[in-house]
Design an enzyme around this catalytic site. Structure first.
Site, PDB file in Angstrom:
ATOM      1  N   GLY A  61       0.850  -1.193   0.000  1.00 17.14           N
ATOM      2  CA  GLY A  61       0.000   0.000   0.000  1.00 17.14           C
ATOM      3  C   GLY A  61       0.880   1.234   0.000  1.00 17.14           C
ATOM      4  O   GLY A  61       2.020   1.186   0.480  1.00 17.14           O
ATOM      5  N   GLN A  71       2.929   9.902   1.237  1.00 18.46           N
ATOM      6  CA  GLN A  71       4.249   9.259   1.268  1.00 18.46           C
ATOM      7  C   GLN A  71       5.113   9.612   0.064  1.00 18.46           C
ATOM      8  O   GLN A  71       6.295   9.302   0.044  1.00 18.46           O
ATOM      9  CB  GLN A  71       4.085   7.735   1.349  1.00 18.46           C
ATOM     10  CG  GLN A  71       3.483   7.278   2.671  1.00 18.46           C
ATOM     11  CD  GLN A  71       3.344   5.775   2.703  1.00 18.46           C
ATOM     12  OE1 GLN A  71       2.372   5.219   2.227  1.00 18.46           O
ATOM     13  NE2 GLN A  71       4.342   5.091   3.259  1.00 18.46           N
ATOM     14  N   CYS A 126       5.855   0.131   7.410  1.00 14.18           N
ATOM     15  CA  CYS A 126       5.513   1.287   6.578  1.00 14.18           C
ATOM     16  C   CYS A 126       6.705   1.630   5.694  1.00 14.18           C
ATOM     17  O   CYS A 126       7.844   1.639   6.177  1.00 14.18           O
ATOM     18  CB  CYS A 126       5.176   2.468   7.490  1.00 14.18           C
ATOM     19  SG  CYS A 126       4.691   3.952   6.598  1.00 14.18           S
ATOM     20  N   LEU A 127       6.436   1.912   4.423  1.00 18.85           N
ATOM     21  CA  LEU A 127       7.532   2.239   3.510  1.00 18.85           C
ATOM     22  C   LEU A 127       8.224   3.540   3.908  1.00 18.85           C
ATOM     23  O   LEU A 127       9.345   3.796   3.477  1.00 18.85           O
ATOM     24  CB  LEU A 127       7.016   2.325   2.067  1.00 18.85           C
ATOM     25  CG  LEU A 127       6.480   1.019   1.482  1.00 18.85           C
ATOM     26  CD1 LEU A 127       5.977   1.238   0.058  1.00 18.85           C
ATOM     27  CD2 LEU A 127       7.543  -0.073   1.510  1.00 18.85           C
ATOM     28  N   HIS A 166      -4.508   1.647   7.545  1.00 13.56           N
ATOM     29  CA  HIS A 166      -3.157   2.205   7.662  1.00 13.56           C
ATOM     30  C   HIS A 166      -2.966   3.345   6.644  1.00 13.56           C
ATOM     31  O   HIS A 166      -2.479   4.425   6.989  1.00 13.56           O
ATOM     32  CB  HIS A 166      -2.141   1.073   7.427  1.00 13.56           C
ATOM     33  CG  HIS A 166      -0.708   1.501   7.403  1.00 13.56           C
ATOM     34  ND1 HIS A 166       0.222   1.074   8.324  1.00 13.56           N
ATOM     35  CD2 HIS A 166      -0.022   2.305   6.549  1.00 13.56           C
ATOM     36  CE1 HIS A 166       1.401   1.610   8.048  1.00 13.56           C
ATOM     37  NE2 HIS A 166       1.284   2.359   6.965  1.00 13.56           N
ATOM     38  N   GLU A 167      -3.390   3.092   5.396  1.00 11.59           N
ATOM     39  CA  GLU A 167      -3.188   4.098   4.341  1.00 11.59           C
ATOM     40  C   GLU A 167      -4.102   5.308   4.555  1.00 11.59           C
ATOM     41  O   GLU A 167      -3.693   6.447   4.337  1.00 11.59           O
ATOM     42  CB  GLU A 167      -3.438   3.485   2.955  1.00 11.59           C
ATOM     43  CG  GLU A 167      -2.526   2.313   2.582  1.00 11.59           C
ATOM     44  CD  GLU A 167      -1.045   2.605   2.757  1.00 11.59           C
ATOM     45  OE1 GLU A 167      -0.624   3.772   2.625  1.00 11.59           O
ATOM     46  OE2 GLU A 167      -0.306   1.659   3.056  1.00 11.59           O
ATOM     47  N   HIS A 217      -2.679   7.690   6.868  1.00  6.04           N
ATOM     48  CA  HIS A 217      -1.662   8.566   6.267  1.00  6.04           C
ATOM     49  C   HIS A 217      -2.285   9.872   5.758  1.00  6.04           C
ATOM     50  O   HIS A 217      -1.688  10.939   5.874  1.00  6.04           O
ATOM     51  CB  HIS A 217      -0.989   7.862   5.079  1.00  6.04           C
ATOM     52  CG  HIS A 217       0.186   7.004   5.451  1.00  6.04           C
ATOM     53  ND1 HIS A 217       1.288   7.483   6.119  1.00  6.04           N
ATOM     54  CD2 HIS A 217       0.444   5.694   5.221  1.00  6.04           C
ATOM     55  CE1 HIS A 217       2.171   6.508   6.285  1.00  6.04           C
ATOM     56  NE2 HIS A 217       1.674   5.397   5.761  1.00  6.04           N
TER      57      HIS A 217
HETATM   58 ZN    ZN Z   1       2.576   3.599   5.858  1.00  5.72          ZN
END
Ligand code: ZN
Length: 195
Positions: free
Chosen positions: A43, A48, A91-92, A133-134, A137
């Protein structure tokens, strides 16, 4: 375009609704998918990649060949939450950092797709977790905001390392200052509301 890392200010930004889906937005989303697959993610939210827009992408398989599993959520909203489950998240924007997060296990989400079509989907387990989660963000919320106090203590040194690394990149001029980043996000929001 690149994936920004904690504590980049875009990760704390409350993003604005998407007003128009055009060719440049389709290109943006294509690039986001490429970045997500390259980083082995499942995701990725617009925050991000330092875009102040309410959209995220998901492919729970993480496999770029699995096109049927690709989802784009534009202006998403969770309309129903059920149950509760504990699961590990990463998380990226916080590579190599993992912690358990408790979230509702089943959600219904309403959003628009890339064709501007509204849709509603009910999901549980992993995809429900990814979506929550996304969506966090987009509100400037990170999974580390939702972990237990003991996990927080455990992760504190790693978060401090991220902080030091980011500030060093700013000192060397490889990353803009927080003020410059915020000014850029504000300028993007202004151009969005004018467009
Ligand atoms: Zn994340």
């Amino acid at each position: 375009m690149e994936i920004v890392q904690y504590p980049h200010p875009a990760l704390r930004w409350k993003s604005s609704d998407v007003k128009r889906i055009d060719a440049s937005m389709r290109k943006t989303i294509e690039e986001m998918f490429e970045l997500m697959y390259a980083a082995k993610g499942i995701g990725l939210a617009a925050n991000q990649v330092a875009l102040p827009l309410r959209l995220f992408i998901m492919n729970e398989t993480g496999d770029s060949q699995e096109k049927d599993a690709e989802f784009v959520f534009i202006n998403p909203e969770i309309t129903s939450r059920k149950g509760s489950a504990l699961g590990e998240e990463g998380c990226l924007s916080l590579p190599e950092l993992y912690a358990e997060v408790r979230r509702p296990n089943e959600i219904t989400v309403e959003a628009f797709d890339l064709d501007g079509q509204g849709f509603e989907i009910t999901l549980d387990d992993l995809p429900a977790r990814v979506i929550q989660h996304e969506l966090d963000h987009l509100d400037g919320v990170l999974f580390i905001d939702r972990i237990s106090e003991s996990a927080e203590k455990e992760l504190a040194p790693k978060l401090a390392d991220f902080e030091i690394r980011f500030r060093n990149l700013q000192s060397s001029g490889d990353v803009p200052t927080d003020e410059e980043i915020v000014a850029n996000l504000e300028a993007q929001v202004t151009s969005l509301t004018q467009g």
